[in-house]
Design an enzyme around this catalytic site. Sequence first.
Site, PDB file in Angstrom:
ATOM      1  N   HIS A   4       0.887  -1.130   0.032  1.00  0.00           N
ATOM      2  CA  HIS A   4       0.082   0.058  -0.004  1.00  0.00           C
ATOM      3  C   HIS A   4       0.879   1.295   0.082  1.00  0.00           C
ATOM      4  O   HIS A   4       1.919   1.331   0.742  1.00  0.00           O
ATOM      5  CB  HIS A   4      -0.760   0.116   1.434  1.00  0.00           C
TER       6      HIS A   4
ATOM      7  N   LYS B 160       1.177  -0.535  15.199  1.00  0.00           N
ATOM      8  CA  LYS B 160       2.758  -0.568  15.551  1.00  0.00           C
ATOM      9  C   LYS B 160       2.927  -2.021  16.539  1.00  0.00           C
ATOM     10  O   LYS B 160       3.997  -2.389  16.324  1.00  0.00           O
ATOM     11  CB  LYS B 160       3.081   0.383  16.399  1.00  0.00           C
TER      12      LYS B 160
ATOM     13  N   PRO C 288      -4.084  -0.145  18.954  1.00  0.00           N
ATOM     14  CA  PRO C 288      -4.055  -0.657  17.502  1.00  0.00           C
ATOM     15  C   PRO C 288      -4.049   0.380  16.469  1.00  0.00           C
ATOM     16  O   PRO C 288      -3.625   0.158  15.266  1.00  0.00           O
ATOM     17  CB  PRO C 288      -5.241  -1.541  17.415  1.00  0.00           C
TER      18      PRO C 288
HETATM   19  C1  PHB Z   1      -5.778  -4.442  10.499  1.00  0.00           C
HETATM   20  O1  PHB Z   1      -6.114  -5.435  11.167  1.00  0.00           O
HETATM   21  O2  PHB Z   1      -5.861  -4.723   9.175  1.00  0.00           O
HETATM   22  C2  PHB Z   1      -5.293  -3.264  11.168  1.00  0.00           C
HETATM   23  C3  PHB Z   1      -5.496  -2.957  12.634  1.00  0.00           C
HETATM   24  C4  PHB Z   1      -4.969  -1.809  13.091  1.00  0.00           C
HETATM   25  C5  PHB Z   1      -4.562  -0.701  12.272  1.00  0.00           C
HETATM   26  C6  PHB Z   1      -4.658  -0.885  10.844  1.00  0.00           C
HETATM   27  C7  PHB Z   1      -5.214  -2.332  10.330  1.00  0.00           C
HETATM   28  O3  PHB Z   1      -4.461   0.320  12.444  1.00  0.00           O
END
Ligand code: PHB
Length: 392
Positions: free
Chosen positions: A72, A296, A292
Amino acid sequence: MRTQVGIIGAGPAGLMLAHLLHRAGVDTVVLERRGREHVRRRVRAGVLEHSTVELLRAAGLGGRLDREGMPHHGLSLRFDRADHRIPLTDLTGRSITVYGQQEVVKDLIDAREAAGASILFDVDEVSVHDPAGDRPRVTFTDAGGTARTLACDVVAGCDGFHGVSRTAFPPGALRTYRREYPFAWLGILARTPPSHHELIYAYSDRGFALHSMRSPEITRLYLQVPADERIEDWPDDRIWDELAVRLAVDGFDLRSGPVLEKGLTSVRSVVTEPMRYGRLLLAGDAAHIVPPTGAKGMNLAVADALDLSRALVPFLSRRSTELLDGYSERRLHRVWRAEHFSWWMTSMLHRFPDGDPFEHRLQLAQLRYTVSSVAAATSLAENYVGLPYDHS
Ligand code: PHB
Ligand code: APR
């Protein structure tokens, strides 16, 4: 039983450490409380930083990642009923790859098993002894219920937030810093193509929502919910309705489909310092949790494993302590950078239940600045794609 490095926990931190040490000729035994299938199937986060991808490739783990991972080059912040794209690669020259944590875990388990290495699943009553001495031990019961002792040169506590390794630090040796947030994330995995080709972080009147993905056929979506929410109160229809409202902008159609998995993720920040006591070293969620929102957690776990493996090799081969002595401080500098970024993204994008209108206006001001200033967008982008490993 005897090994050079006894590793507690078969998540990304423990498995990556075992893999890197094996490549350096170091013997390890991994002890995991859960069953093999549970560990392989557990759905978690899914964004790999640029450096994480490079490390996995360099460690011989790039095969399926390069075939199935989705590179991405941007993401959207969605607010004021419009999308505002942050062009990650244009701003930083780096990119991210969407590839589920459980896929990384599967690749690592497959590599460990192909190498004939030892991962003991379904162990219980794990306990670390004498971490301050020259011969630390781990006692546990194996899958058959037999009590065992693993004698080690070093023990790596990679057993996540609910693990036991931290409890082997003597009273007063650890300091814990934490921040609780009054919300959690309700996440679903759905069999439906993503509704947009990039991730969307949405700030709406009804709270945060995130559109992510796992493959061209599988979408991953999250909703901010109150911290004490019960999953039973969220039938699939309610989830889809709420996602549609929070993600609404002109011209966007949210594609729904069968829900394959549903779960709650807590949102908290925790750091324990230091990450070492004698011959017990902590890595990953055992030492630090990030909310989340910055994606990270897995990247920090893997980076801890890389640093620790580099520090352990000279220690084990010639008792050189120089790198090992700096492990905790080096990692904590990077951990706190990630803590700050994750706290900042979390604070900017969620609705605070008792938040005053002033707070809401500040959040909007920050969002508008972040997407309109190249300097501010670049700051988000360089943290999101991840700082290079040699940057402190
Ligand atoms: C995901 O599970 O795809 C995911 C989780 C937290 C994020 C971004 C993607 O900040
Ligand atoms: N004994 C043995 N194993 C244990 C014990 C124990 N007492 N307690 C926990 N474990 C195991 C868990 O079952 C899990 O498999 O340790 C492992 C820890 O793995 P993770 O929780 O995945 O932690 P880590 O490897 O540090 O990876 C961090 O995982 O939770 C996500 O968001 C987080 O992406 C981040 C990543």
